[in-house]
Design an enzyme around this catalytic site. Structure first.
Site, PDB file in Angstrom:
ATOM      1  N   CYS A   1       1.338   3.205   6.574  1.00 42.66           N
ATOM      2  CA  CYS A   1       2.802   3.369   6.237  1.00 42.66           C
ATOM      3  C   CYS A   1       3.434   4.697   6.631  1.00 42.66           C
ATOM      4  O   CYS A   1       4.556   4.582   6.950  1.00 42.66           O
ATOM      5  CB  CYS A   1       3.009   2.977   4.718  1.00 42.66           C
ATOM      6  SG  CYS A   1       1.890   4.197   3.686  1.00 42.66           S
TER       7      CYS A   1
ATOM      8  N   GLU B   1       5.538   2.219  -3.284  1.00 44.05           N
ATOM      9  CA  GLU B   1       5.452   3.085  -2.140  1.00 44.05           C
ATOM     10  C   GLU B   1       5.643   1.976  -0.888  1.00 44.05           C
ATOM     11  O   GLU B   1       4.527   1.195  -0.791  1.00 44.05           O
ATOM     12  CB  GLU B   1       3.941   3.620  -2.184  1.00 44.05           C
ATOM     13  CG  GLU B   1       3.655   4.595  -1.181  1.00 44.05           C
ATOM     14  CD  GLU B   1       3.030   4.322   0.249  1.00 44.05           C
ATOM     15  OE1 GLU B   1       3.605   3.759   1.202  1.00 44.05           O
ATOM     16  OE2 GLU B   1       1.868   4.021   0.020  1.00 44.05           O
TER      17      GLU B   1
END
Length: 484
Positions: free
Chosen positions: A290, A256
């Site tokens: 993110c 990720e």
């Protein structure tokens, strides 16, 4: 006129931080094999919070061996028995949530309001959720009687230390795997406190091991031959290096990585609601997210109106002490990250974009950056292409939905996106065209343990959260290629 707020500080006294911490291996804290240590700082003040052990390759080997030994008995437990430990951990997290929230804000720099109201409730929720799956794995659609992989090596970032820990450890334990986890070098304390929670919950020795240290410790963990599963959340650059390390082995890998999300506002969107979504999308957690909505795509006909409202809202954001309950934007996590944000913001100006930030008195010590937006941005600007990972918003305009899709997808990343419109049909059409792992409609940064999270392209692969988050920790018991 903005209201003046008297300080409302949360007490530091609830957290007892020891002067030094060792590595948590096989249920006990111990010094690093070579005796090396490093210091963890409070980003808001630059004060030293504690001295922490620096794990070496030898320490990694000890931790993996402890996890391998524990795997034999942990994986043999019935799912309902494993669930009891996860439920117990979740309840202890709830009981200690105030302590953990203060610790997270001290070590990370994020506002106490966010660590208290967002991070900690979600941390407990992930353990509760995966505890519920532990005895139902046969019904998760991954084959009959799926089996755990073995030892999971997990490396997590500094932006949501405890939350990323829960994303990794909860599904691993629920599925019968054991764990060696390395927290980020700048935010090791909450993982070490979690080690104490594991002991408090009576978790068998070796099931969870915590190794603090820099990137060399993480690299040694990823490369260890007896690790069966690698899970990483962090930068795309490091993710690519991990993928190269794992290539050619039989290790399962989930990544990720970074993002450059588009937050897309159409002309029929409720402006005030959209402004709140834009602010939450980029200034939440200082932009250290993110999936942050770092690119605002606004329909040309309402661009001026929305920008005026956005600037008024940004002028009310309170930047300062993370432990003040009134603070909206806390400290940047480290000097290195502040330098990165500053460099990209300066590049935005030098490349011709117009910079704006509200009047803001920043503290004299610590690492700080005022909420900032850039207009006149093109898709060629570095601030529109590169992940800033800070409170910096790039504003672009579009005329048609098709143009919005083209601009939103014009990025090497593909983690998230937001759509603001009153037309449900438009939201669904846009969502089907956007190359993003998660698409929010008339909201942003809404996360839930029952929902999968992950990206496309350079934002990584694999999913965490939900039923999908179990898959990376399981192998089918039936012959290869067959599923019951």
């Amino acid at each position: 006129m903005a209201f003046d707020y008297a300080p409302a500080p949360e007490s530091r006294a609830i957290v007892d931080i020891a002067p030094s911490y060792g590595l948590f291996i096989d249920g006990e804290f111990r010094e690093a094999a070579d005796g090396k240590v490093f210091k963890t700082l409070a980003p808001a003040s630059e004060e030293v919070l504690a001295e922490v052990a620096q794990a070496s390759a030898q320490d990694v080997d000890h931790a993996v061996k402890a996890a391998r030994k524990a795997f034999e008995t942990w994986s043999a437990l019935p799912g309902a028995e494993r669930a009891k430990y996860l439920f117990r951990i979740a309840r202890i997290i709830q009981e200690r949530s105030r302590e953990l929230a203060v610790l997270e804000s001290l070590d990370n720099g994020k506002p106490i309001r966010e660590s208290r109201d967002f991070d900690l409730p979600l941390v407990a929720a992930h353990f509760f959720y995966y505890a519920g799956w532990a005895d139902k794995l046969d019904h998760a659609s991954f084959g009959a009687n799926p089996r755990p992989l073995g030892v999971a090596g997990q490396v997590i970032p500094w932006n949501f230390p405890l939350l990323m820990l829960s994303w990794k450890i909860a599904p691993a334990l629920a599925t019968g795997n054991t764990v060696v986890l390395k927290p980020a070098e700048t935010t090791p304390l909450s993982a070490l406190f979690f080690a104490d929670i594991c002991r408090q919950a009576g978790l068998p020795k070796g099931v969870v091991n915590i190794l603090t240290g820099d990137g060399t410790a993480g690299a040694a963990l990823v490369a260890h031959p007896d690790v069966n599963k690698v899970a990483f959340t962090g930068s795309t650059e490091v993710g690519k290096a991990i993928a190269r390390t794992v290539a050619g082995t039989d290790k399962k890998l989930t990544l990720e990585l970074g993002g450059k999300a588009a937050n897309i506002v159409f002309d029929d969107a409720p402006i005030d609601q959209a402004v709140e979504g834009v602010v939450n999308g980029i200034f939440f957690n200082q932009g250290h997210v993110c999936c942050a909505g770092s690119r605002l795509l606004v329909q040309e006909s309402v661009a001026d109106e929305l920008l005026d409202a956005l600037k008024r809202r940004m002028a009310t954001l309170r930047v300062g002490d993370p432990l003040d309950k009134n603070t909206d934007v806390g400290a940047i996590n480290s000097a290195e990250q502040l330098a990165r944000i500053t460099e990209l913001a300066d590049a935005g100006e030098s490349e011709g974009a117009e910079r704006w930030a509200p009047a803001c008195d920043l503290p004299s010590s610590g690492y700080w950056f005022a909420p900032t937006l850039f207009t006149g941005v093109t898709q060629a600007h570095r601030i529109a292409r590169e992940e800033v990972f800070g409170p910096v918003l790039s504003v672009l305009t579009f005329r048609t939905p098709a143009e919005a899709v083209e601009k939103a997808n014009n990025t090497p990343y593909g983690l998230s996106a937001g759509i603001w419109t009153e037309k449900g049909s438009r939201s669904l059409w846009m969502a089907s065209k956007l190359r993003a792992g998660i698409v929010w409609s008339n909201t942003f940064n809404k996360l839930d343990p029952t929902s999968p999270f992950g990206g496309y392209k350079e934002s990584g692969y694999g999913r965490e959260g939900g039923r999908h988050g179990l898959e990376a920790y399981l192998a089918p018991s039936s012959p290869k290629g067959e599923h019951a």
